[in-house]
Design a protein around this motif. Structure first.
Motif, PDB file in Angstrom:
ATOM      1  N   ASN A 118       0.628  -1.338  -0.144  1.00 17.65           N
ATOM      2  CA  ASN A 118       0.048  -0.092   0.034  1.00 17.65           C
ATOM      3  C   ASN A 118       0.675   1.210  -0.150  1.00 17.65           C
ATOM      4  OD1 ASN A 118      -2.361  -1.484  -0.017  1.00 17.65           O
ATOM      5  ND2 ASN A 118      -2.478  -1.449   2.256  1.00 17.65           N
ATOM      6  N   LYS A 176      -2.722  -1.877  -3.947  1.00 10.48           N
ATOM      7  CA  LYS A 176      -3.904  -1.939  -3.146  1.00 10.48           C
ATOM      8  C   LYS A 176      -3.592  -3.514  -2.640  1.00 10.48           C
ATOM      9  CE  LYS A 176      -8.727  -2.029  -3.545  1.00 10.48           C
ATOM     10  NZ  LYS A 176     -10.063  -1.800  -4.578  1.00 10.48           N
ATOM     11  N   ASN A 194      -7.686  -6.100  -5.466  1.00 10.45           N
ATOM     12  CA  ASN A 194      -6.664  -6.307  -4.266  1.00 10.45           C
ATOM     13  C   ASN A 194      -5.489  -7.234  -4.794  1.00 10.45           C
ATOM     14  OD1 ASN A 194      -7.720  -4.677  -2.011  1.00 10.45           O
ATOM     15  ND2 ASN A 194      -9.468  -5.954  -2.470  1.00 10.45           N
TER      16      ASN A 194
END
Length: 410
Positions: free
Chosen positions: A86, A91, A129
């Motif tokens: 991050n 992400k 993600n």
């Protein structure tokens, strides 16, 4: 777009800088257009530190609570790795084994995976993600935390790759791949480009430390192709896959060695049904894993049985056997020996080529190395020698089969 599972071991995430390096690698994979699940181990040394803490507060920690404690090592790493990704503009989200749907049986500290329901994993991937998954752990149907035992993070990666039908599973470690022998023992050892599941299984069970045999068994069962690579560089690794035509052209794929072995011999054993079952039943009840077994030809209704085991298990095995020896007869005698090591040659080409064992034995004889025990299978020949001679034995056998790139000896 491919779905790739990557596994990073304890040395690969051993420091904050190495965690940031893993984060960069994972991000690069995602930026290449792929979905990524990264399975991580505890930072190197953390699991040992947790075990020490447990033994500092209890001489015999309960296994249920030990699993609760040990599982925190991987949870530290998944959180730190997700933070690093991050921070680098990616992400990422971390998931424990339980959150990822890994269900196990109830055997604490060495649980087996029963089922994986990766619903949340897919949902996180679909949201863009990178999923950072804790290796080495799961939970029972009743919600109890369990750990998978030695090599558990490899097993987590292989099993998750099978569950999500990943296109590729990459096992990142601190070596460039699987070698023809341990390069620390044989400096001329060569990296193997492609190896079959069966060869990898035999090498793992014969002392190769790159992969645990349980993970390779799982990969073979579910057809998971995986690659062993170095997390510190971009060199091609070793691809482990189903056997294909042409693989048998390589007679011997590798040489493995295993130190710290012991040998037990039981002399003058009555040659009648049920005796072997009684001997090895006692060994099983003591929780001792044995390796090579050799029984001599019966003479005058008596025989000798020898087998090898880890030297660390010798006291347990001796104690278990003393309890049954009296039932076998007055003449039965138990002898044990430490300082033993095992040397194995492995290759699916051994099935279709003759003279392999004789070449191995000849190389050892020419080097003045005495063979104590011999065991064979379809694709492996193993011998035991004195532990002080194991490195010399590995070098001469490796050279005899031309595994250093030179022509094999006649």
């Amino acid at each position: 777009m491919a779905l790739i599972v990557q596994k990073y071991g304890g040395t690969s995430v051993g420091t904050p800088e190495r965690i940031r390096n893993v984060a960069r690698r994972v991000l690069e994979t995602q930026k290449s257009g792929h979905q990524v699940i990264a399975v991580v181990s505890a930072m190197s040394g953390v699991t040992d530190s947790l075990l020490k803490l447990a033994r500092d507060v209890s001489e015999s920690p309960t296994e249920r609570e030990l699993d609760v404690l040990l599982s925190t090592g991987e949870q530290q790493t998944i959180a730190l790795t997700a933070m690093a990704i991050n921070a680098q503009g990616g992400k990422a989200v971390s998931l424990t084994g339980a959150q990822a749907g890994i269900q196990t049986d109830g055997v604490h500290t060495k649980a087996r995976i029963a089922n994986i329901t990766p619903t949340e994993v897919h949902e996180m991937l679909d949201e863009g993600n990178i999923v950072i998954l804790a290796g080495f752990q799961g939970q029972t149907r009743d919600g109890l935390i369990t750990t998978l035992g030695r090599g558990g993070s490899d097993l987590t990666a292989i099993a998750m790759a099978a569950a999500v039908k990943a296109d590729l599973c990459q096992i990142y470690t601190d070596v460039d791949g699987v070698y023809t022998c341990d390069p620390r023992v044989v400096p001329t050892a060569q990296k193997i480009d492609v190896i079959s599941y069966d060869e990898m299984l035999e090498m793992a069970s014969s002392g190769s430390k790159v992969m645990q045999s349980r993970s390779v068994e799982f990969a073979k069962k579910f057809g998971v192709r995986f690659e062993v690579r170095n997390s510190m560089n971009n060199n091609p690794g070793t691809l482990v896959k189903e056997e294909e035509p042409g693989m048998e052209s390589v007679v011997v794929r590798g040489v493995s060695l295993e130190r710290n072995q012991a040998k037990i011999t039981i002399d003058d054993v009555p040659d009648r049904p049920g005796v072997a079952a009684k001997i090895f039943g006692a060994i099983h009840k003591a929780g001792v894993v044995i390796d090579m077994i050799v029984q001599n030809v019966s003479w005058d209704n008596e025989t000798d049985i020898s087998f090898t085991l880890s030297a660390a298990d010798l006291p347990k095995a001796e104690a278990a056997l003393q309890a049954v020896l009296a039932e076998l007869g007055d003449k039965v005698e138990l002898r044990s020996q430490t300082g033993v090591a095992k040397l194995s040659i492995v290759g699916i080409g051994m099935r279709s080529h003759s003279g392999v064992a004789s070449k191995m034995f000849g190389a050892l004889a020419n080097a003045g190395i005495n063979i104590q025990m011999i065991s064979t299978s379809e694709i492996k020949t193993a011998v035991t020698v004195e532990e002080g001679e194991i490195e010399k034995a590995a070098k001469v056998v490796h050279e005899a089969f031309g595994l250093d790139g030179a022509a094999p000896t006649a």
